[in-house]
Design an enzyme around this catalytic site. Structure first.
Site, PDB file in Angstrom:
ATOM      1  N   TYR A  48      39.854  45.976  40.032  1.00 56.09           N
ATOM      2  CA  TYR A  48      38.575  46.340  39.067  1.00 56.09           C
ATOM      3  C   TYR A  48      37.947  47.517  39.772  1.00 56.09           C
ATOM      4  O   TYR A  48      37.909  47.426  40.993  1.00 56.09           O
ATOM      5  CB  TYR A  48      37.922  44.996  38.667  1.00 56.09           C
ATOM      6  CG  TYR A  48      36.752  45.231  37.737  1.00 56.09           C
ATOM      7  CD1 TYR A  48      36.730  45.630  36.599  1.00 56.09           C
ATOM      8  CD2 TYR A  48      35.195  44.895  38.381  1.00 56.09           C
ATOM      9  CE1 TYR A  48      35.744  46.043  35.777  1.00 56.09           C
ATOM     10  CE2 TYR A  48      34.345  45.073  37.543  1.00 56.09           C
ATOM     11  CZ  TYR A  48      34.632  45.514  36.018  1.00 56.09           C
ATOM     12  OH  TYR A  48      33.310  45.519  35.410  1.00 56.09           O
ATOM     13  N   ASP A  62      22.178  49.628  39.104  1.00 51.65           N
ATOM     14  CA  ASP A  62      23.249  49.696  38.218  1.00 51.65           C
ATOM     15  C   ASP A  62      22.475  49.841  36.723  1.00 51.65           C
ATOM     16  O   ASP A  62      22.529  48.805  35.657  1.00 51.65           O
ATOM     17  CB  ASP A  62      23.938  48.208  37.997  1.00 51.65           C
ATOM     18  CG  ASP A  62      25.051  48.118  37.086  1.00 51.65           C
ATOM     19  OD1 ASP A  62      25.678  49.154  36.573  1.00 51.65           O
ATOM     20  OD2 ASP A  62      25.335  46.843  36.742  1.00 51.65           O
ATOM     21  N   ASP A  89      35.182  49.767  34.670  1.00 51.34           N
ATOM     22  CA  ASP A  89      33.827  49.544  33.788  1.00 51.34           C
ATOM     23  C   ASP A  89      33.156  50.781  33.447  1.00 51.34           C
ATOM     24  O   ASP A  89      32.805  51.853  33.948  1.00 51.34           O
ATOM     25  CB  ASP A  89      32.648  48.755  34.874  1.00 51.34           C
ATOM     26  CG  ASP A  89      31.671  48.320  34.254  1.00 51.34           C
ATOM     27  OD1 ASP A  89      31.252  48.860  33.190  1.00 51.34           O
ATOM     28  OD2 ASP A  89      30.827  47.895  35.179  1.00 51.34           O
ATOM     29  N   ASP A  91      30.854  50.762  31.337  1.00 51.70           N
ATOM     30  CA  ASP A  91      29.286  50.713  31.091  1.00 51.70           C
ATOM     31  C   ASP A  91      29.247  51.002  29.388  1.00 51.70           C
ATOM     32  O   ASP A  91      29.915  49.966  28.656  1.00 51.70           O
ATOM     33  CB  ASP A  91      28.172  51.611  31.812  1.00 51.70           C
ATOM     34  CG  ASP A  91      28.125  51.269  32.927  1.00 51.70           C
ATOM     35  OD1 ASP A  91      28.349  50.111  33.502  1.00 51.70           O
ATOM     36  OD2 ASP A  91      27.536  52.207  33.802  1.00 51.70           O
ATOM     37  N   HIS A 116      36.457  48.781  29.970  1.00 48.89           N
ATOM     38  CA  HIS A 116      35.520  48.058  28.894  1.00 48.89           C
ATOM     39  C   HIS A 116      34.083  48.675  28.697  1.00 48.89           C
ATOM     40  O   HIS A 116      33.640  49.529  29.460  1.00 48.89           O
ATOM     41  CB  HIS A 116      35.166  46.443  29.580  1.00 48.89           C
ATOM     42  CG  HIS A 116      34.674  46.245  30.634  1.00 48.89           C
ATOM     43  ND1 HIS A 116      33.033  46.494  30.963  1.00 48.89           N
ATOM     44  CD2 HIS A 116      34.906  46.300  31.999  1.00 48.89           C
ATOM     45  CE1 HIS A 116      32.570  46.292  32.025  1.00 48.89           C
ATOM     46  NE2 HIS A 116      33.651  46.041  32.742  1.00 48.89           N
ATOM     47  N   GLU A 118      30.489  48.150  26.631  1.00 46.56           N
ATOM     48  CA  GLU A 118      29.400  47.153  26.121  1.00 46.56           C
ATOM     49  C   GLU A 118      28.526  47.555  25.288  1.00 46.56           C
ATOM     50  O   GLU A 118      28.456  48.837  25.226  1.00 46.56           O
ATOM     51  CB  GLU A 118      28.843  46.454  27.565  1.00 46.56           C
ATOM     52  CG  GLU A 118      27.840  47.624  28.144  1.00 46.56           C
ATOM     53  CD  GLU A 118      27.657  47.586  29.587  1.00 46.56           C
ATOM     54  OE1 GLU A 118      28.304  47.052  30.490  1.00 46.56           O
ATOM     55  OE2 GLU A 118      26.472  47.796  30.098  1.00 46.56           O
ATOM     56  N   CYS A 126      22.328  45.128  34.586  1.00 45.66           N
ATOM     57  CA  CYS A 126      23.379  44.060  34.856  1.00 45.66           C
ATOM     58  C   CYS A 126      23.388  43.117  33.924  1.00 45.66           C
ATOM     59  O   CYS A 126      22.222  42.508  33.432  1.00 45.66           O
ATOM     60  CB  CYS A 126      23.314  43.402  36.367  1.00 45.66           C
ATOM     61  SG  CYS A 126      23.886  42.104  36.656  1.00 45.66           S
ATOM     62  N   ARG A 161      32.934  44.491  25.768  1.00 44.43           N
ATOM     63  CA  ARG A 161      32.221  43.565  26.297  1.00 44.43           C
ATOM     64  C   ARG A 161      30.721  43.504  25.370  1.00 44.43           C
ATOM     65  O   ARG A 161      30.268  44.176  24.923  1.00 44.43           O
ATOM     66  CB  ARG A 161      31.654  43.959  27.654  1.00 44.43           C
ATOM     67  CG  ARG A 161      30.402  43.243  28.281  1.00 44.43           C
ATOM     68  CD  ARG A 161      30.177  43.745  29.662  1.00 44.43           C
ATOM     69  NE  ARG A 161      28.773  43.591  30.020  1.00 44.43           N
ATOM     70  CZ  ARG A 161      28.270  44.156  31.171  1.00 44.43           C
ATOM     71  NH1 ARG A 161      29.136  44.204  32.224  1.00 44.43           N
ATOM     72  NH2 ARG A 161      26.773  44.003  31.316  1.00 44.43           N
ATOM     73  N   GLU A 191      30.006  38.424  28.263  1.00 45.60           N
ATOM     74  CA  GLU A 191      29.182  38.669  29.386  1.00 45.60           C
ATOM     75  C   GLU A 191      27.977  37.458  29.500  1.00 45.60           C
ATOM     76  O   GLU A 191      27.431  36.968  28.711  1.00 45.60           O
ATOM     77  CB  GLU A 191      28.398  39.834  29.420  1.00 45.60           C
ATOM     78  CG  GLU A 191      27.560  39.931  30.644  1.00 45.60           C
ATOM     79  CD  GLU A 191      28.216  40.128  31.915  1.00 45.60           C
ATOM     80  OE1 GLU A 191      29.014  39.359  32.291  1.00 45.60           O
ATOM     81  OE2 GLU A 191      27.866  41.147  32.660  1.00 45.60           O
ATOM     82  N   ASN A 213      33.925  36.807  33.650  1.00 42.52           N
ATOM     83  CA  ASN A 213      33.043  37.258  34.962  1.00 42.52           C
ATOM     84  C   ASN A 213      32.501  36.387  35.735  1.00 42.52           C
ATOM     85  O   ASN A 213      31.555  35.515  35.565  1.00 42.52           O
ATOM     86  CB  ASN A 213      31.868  38.274  34.146  1.00 42.52           C
ATOM     87  CG  ASN A 213      31.307  39.118  35.345  1.00 42.52           C
ATOM     88  OD1 ASN A 213      31.571  38.928  36.463  1.00 42.52           O
ATOM     89  ND2 ASN A 213      30.258  39.805  34.835  1.00 42.52           N
TER      90      ASN A 213
END
Ligand SMILES: C[C@](O)(C(=O)O)[C@H](CC(=O)O)C(=O)O
Ligand SMILES: [Mg+2]
Length: 301
Positions: A48, A62, A89, A91, A116, A118, A126, A161, A191, A213
């Site tokens: 990942y 983040d 990721d 985002d 992914h 989100e 986060c 996500r 998530e 996760n």
């Protein structure tokens, strides 16, 4: 030599095959290309690329400060040294739905097996923190649709996500996830679920591959691989585990070095020079140029 033997298309097929196998895929987050290589050597099925780790490596929080090109550049360095499928990721897709579309193509070109996206707003946080804000469901549907349409390789995995559990509740999170699948997502990342019962509820509601996760110090319990497999999950994600371990070791080492004035007592905890060279494949390079390995290491190195 130079480590990889497979094409991005083969790795994407392999990821899809693993996701269809009914077995749990274990996916640690690589800190850098070298650790991706170690993840492969230790027998994990996939790696990942974490947005949180990538940002933290740059000493950034983040919160969506990194750009899609920055992440893609890092991804390419990672995919060059491992044959494992790598999931990245992405985002929020780094902006509007068109940005998500561009991100898909950049990430395809970087040799990734999937990404992914989100459903948070662009100034994201986060998924295990409070106070998240989501985009309206319809906007995320557009984001997913744009991403799905942008793919040139239909093998490239598009995972949606949802961060809705902590904002709108479990039922709304499940409803959103269903809408994202209808929009073209191949897999779902629910998530920050609170307990095993919630993981089971997601599994019962959706028939696409699901990712769990297992990030530390977050809102979800650290369920074992066996439990997650029993729950019918397809991927166990350990996104920041190696980064946290490395940082713990580095801080311990710095304290010892400062206190003792020498690193001598730390040697048993260090990877040796010979192991480092083994991972880097020094010996393989001599097949091409014997001058690469024309030295002998001192005993114990
Ligand atoms: C998975 C994640 O998106 C990541 O960037 O690695 C993070 C992990 C973390 O901050 O612990 C997240 O869950 O939001
Ligand atoms: Mg992230």
């Amino acid at each position: 030599m130079l480590h990889t033997r497979t094409t991005p298309a083969q790795r994407r097929r392999e990821l899809r095959r693993l996701l269809a196998s009914g077995r749990l895929l274990r996916m640690p987050g690589a800190v850098n290309p070298y650790s991706a290589r170690l993840i492969q050597e230790h027998g994990f099925e996939a790696a990942y690329l974490s947005g949180a780790v990538l940002a933290a490596e740059l000493c950034l929080p983040d919160i969506g400060l990194t750009s899609s090109t920055e992440v893609a550049a890092r991804a390419q360095q990672v995919t060059r040294v491992t044959d494992l499928p790598v999931l990245a990721d992405a985002d929020t897709g780094f902006g509007a739905p068109v940005n998500a579309a561009r991100t898909v193509q950049l990430f395809e070109d970087a040799g990734l097996a999937g990404l992914h996206l989100e459903d948070q707003v662009s100034v994201k946080r986060c998924g295990h923190l409070d106070g998240k804000t989501l985009v309206p469901r319809e906007e995320m549907v557009q984001r997913v649709r744009a991403a799905a349409d942008a793919r040139r390789d239909t093998g490239f995995l598009l995972m949606a996500r949802t961060d809705a559990r902590g904002v709108e509740g479990l039922d709304a999170a499940i409803d959103r996830a269903k809408a994202y699948v209808d929009a073209g997502a191949d897999a779902v990342f629910p998530e920050a679920l609170a307990d095993e019962r919630e993981f089971a509820a997601f599994r019962a509601a959706l028939d696409v591959p699901l990712l769990a996760n297992m990030t530390e110090f977050g809102k979800s319990p650290l369920l074992s691989a066996a439990t997650l497999e029993d729950l019918g999950y397809n991927i166990a994600l350990y996104p920041v585990t190696l980064f946290r371990l490395a940082n713990g070791a580095v801080e311990d080492g710095l304290r010892t070095l400062a206190a003792e004035g020498t690193q001598a007592s730390l040697l048993p905890r260090m990877q040796t020079r010979s192991r480092l060279y083994e991972v880097l494949g020094y010996a393989d390079y001599t097949a091409f140029d014997s001058a690469v390995l024309d030295f002998t290491l001192p005993p114990g190195a």
